[in-house]
Scaffold this motif. Sequence first.
Motif, short mmCIF file in Angstrom:
data_model
loop_
_atom_site.label_atom_id
_atom_site.label_comp_id
_atom_site.label_asym_id
_atom_site.label_seq_id
_atom_site.Cartn_x
_atom_site.Cartn_y
_atom_site.Cartn_z
N THR A 8 12.79 52.46 -30.66
CA THR A 8 12.93 53.87 -31.04
C THR A 8 11.83 54.73 -30.41
N ARG A 9 10.86 54.11 -29.78
CA ARG A 9 9.79 54.82 -29.08
C ARG A 9 9.64 54.19 -27.69
N PRO A 10 9.36 55.00 -26.67
CA PRO A 10 9.23 54.44 -25.32
C PRO A 10 7.91 53.69 -25.14
N ASN A 11 7.93 52.67 -24.28
CA ASN A 11 6.68 52.03 -23.91
C ASN A 11 6.01 52.89 -22.83
N LEU A 12 4.87 52.49 -22.33
CA LEU A 12 4.11 53.32 -21.40
C LEU A 12 4.89 53.64 -20.14
N LEU A 13 5.52 52.65 -19.54
CA LEU A 13 6.28 52.87 -18.31
C LEU A 13 7.46 53.81 -18.55
N GLN A 14 8.18 53.59 -19.64
CA GLN A 14 9.30 54.48 -19.98
C GLN A 14 8.80 55.89 -20.25
N TYR A 15 7.67 56.00 -20.93
CA TYR A 15 7.12 57.32 -21.26
C TYR A 15 6.75 58.10 -20.01
N VAL A 16 6.11 57.46 -19.06
CA VAL A 16 5.74 58.13 -17.81
C VAL A 16 7.00 58.57 -17.07
N GLY A 17 7.99 57.70 -16.99
CA GLY A 17 9.24 58.08 -16.35
C GLY A 17 9.92 59.23 -17.07
N TYR A 18 9.93 59.20 -18.38
CA TYR A 18 10.52 60.26 -19.20
C TYR A 18 9.80 61.59 -18.97
N CYS A 19 8.47 61.55 -18.90
CA CYS A 19 7.70 62.78 -18.71
C CYS A 19 8.10 63.51 -17.44
N TYR A 20 8.58 62.77 -16.46
CA TYR A 20 8.90 63.39 -15.18
C TYR A 20 10.38 63.30 -14.84
N GLY A 21 11.24 63.22 -15.89
CA GLY A 21 12.67 63.42 -15.69
C GLY A 21 13.60 62.26 -15.92
N LYS A 22 13.10 61.07 -16.20
CA LYS A 22 13.99 59.93 -16.39
C LYS A 22 14.61 59.97 -17.79
N ARG A 23 15.84 59.48 -17.88
CA ARG A 23 16.54 59.44 -19.17
C ARG A 23 16.15 58.18 -19.92
N LEU A 24 15.88 58.33 -21.21
CA LEU A 24 15.56 57.19 -22.07
C LEU A 24 16.84 56.64 -22.69
N PRO A 25 16.82 55.40 -23.19
CA PRO A 25 18.00 54.83 -23.85
C PRO A 25 18.41 55.64 -25.08
N SER A 26 19.65 55.51 -25.47
CA SER A 26 20.19 56.26 -26.61
C SER A 26 19.49 55.95 -27.92
N SER A 27 18.90 54.77 -28.04
CA SER A 27 18.21 54.41 -29.28
C SER A 27 16.97 55.27 -29.52
N MET A 28 16.52 55.99 -28.50
CA MET A 28 15.31 56.82 -28.61
C MET A 28 15.63 58.30 -28.76
N ARG A 29 16.88 58.64 -29.04
CA ARG A 29 17.28 60.05 -29.13
C ARG A 29 16.49 60.84 -30.15
N GLN A 30 16.22 60.26 -31.30
CA GLN A 30 15.47 60.98 -32.32
C GLN A 30 14.05 61.26 -31.85
N TRP A 31 13.45 60.31 -31.19
CA TRP A 31 12.11 60.51 -30.65
C TRP A 31 12.12 61.62 -29.60
N VAL A 32 13.14 61.63 -28.74
CA VAL A 32 13.27 62.65 -27.71
C VAL A 32 13.43 64.02 -28.36
N ALA A 33 14.29 64.11 -29.38
CA ALA A 33 14.50 65.38 -30.07
C ALA A 33 13.20 65.88 -30.70
N ASP A 34 12.46 65.00 -31.33
CA ASP A 34 11.18 65.40 -31.92
C ASP A 34 10.18 65.81 -30.85
N ASP A 35 10.18 65.12 -29.73
CA ASP A 35 9.24 65.41 -28.66
C ASP A 35 9.54 66.76 -28.00
N LEU A 36 10.80 67.04 -27.77
CA LEU A 36 11.18 68.26 -27.04
C LEU A 36 11.37 69.48 -27.93
#
Length: 138
Positions: A8-36
């Motif tokens: 439900t939360r990204p690891n470091l590599l996923q987080y860095v990719g997410y910060c610069y445009g990569k899509r995270l898995p659907s299981s992390m949608r709530q985290w993405v909504a809270d973050d954005l």
Amino acid sequence: MTDGSTRTRPNLLQYVGYCYGKRLPSSMRQWVADDLAGPGATVRMMVRVFIPAVLIMLPFWIIPMSLYLHLSTTLPILIPFVFFSHALNKVWRRHMLRKHGLDPSLVDYEARRRNAHVHDAYIEKYGPRSGPPSSHDV
């Protein structure tokens, strides 16, 4: 150990990719909504833009020269990064929400919640607004 699809939360590599445009898995949608769309989202996005700019400008500070020259070589580049990151903040957050399959209007959730009393007072005094909802978005 859990696989990447149930986290439900990204690891470091996923987080860095997410910060610069990569899509995270659907299981992390709530985290993405809270973050954005949650508290502090604007500042987080501005910091994410500022970090690469600082890393690019860091070598200028290694060259021996006066403080005036250091500032005059780096600030003209860093200041636009700050301005553009602020100006395009909502655009990028809406894009990332849409990319993750979330409602882009979540970007304005905090502002709407914070200003709900103003809108309620308006409705109480003048009645509900007419027209399409997008014509009076905050």
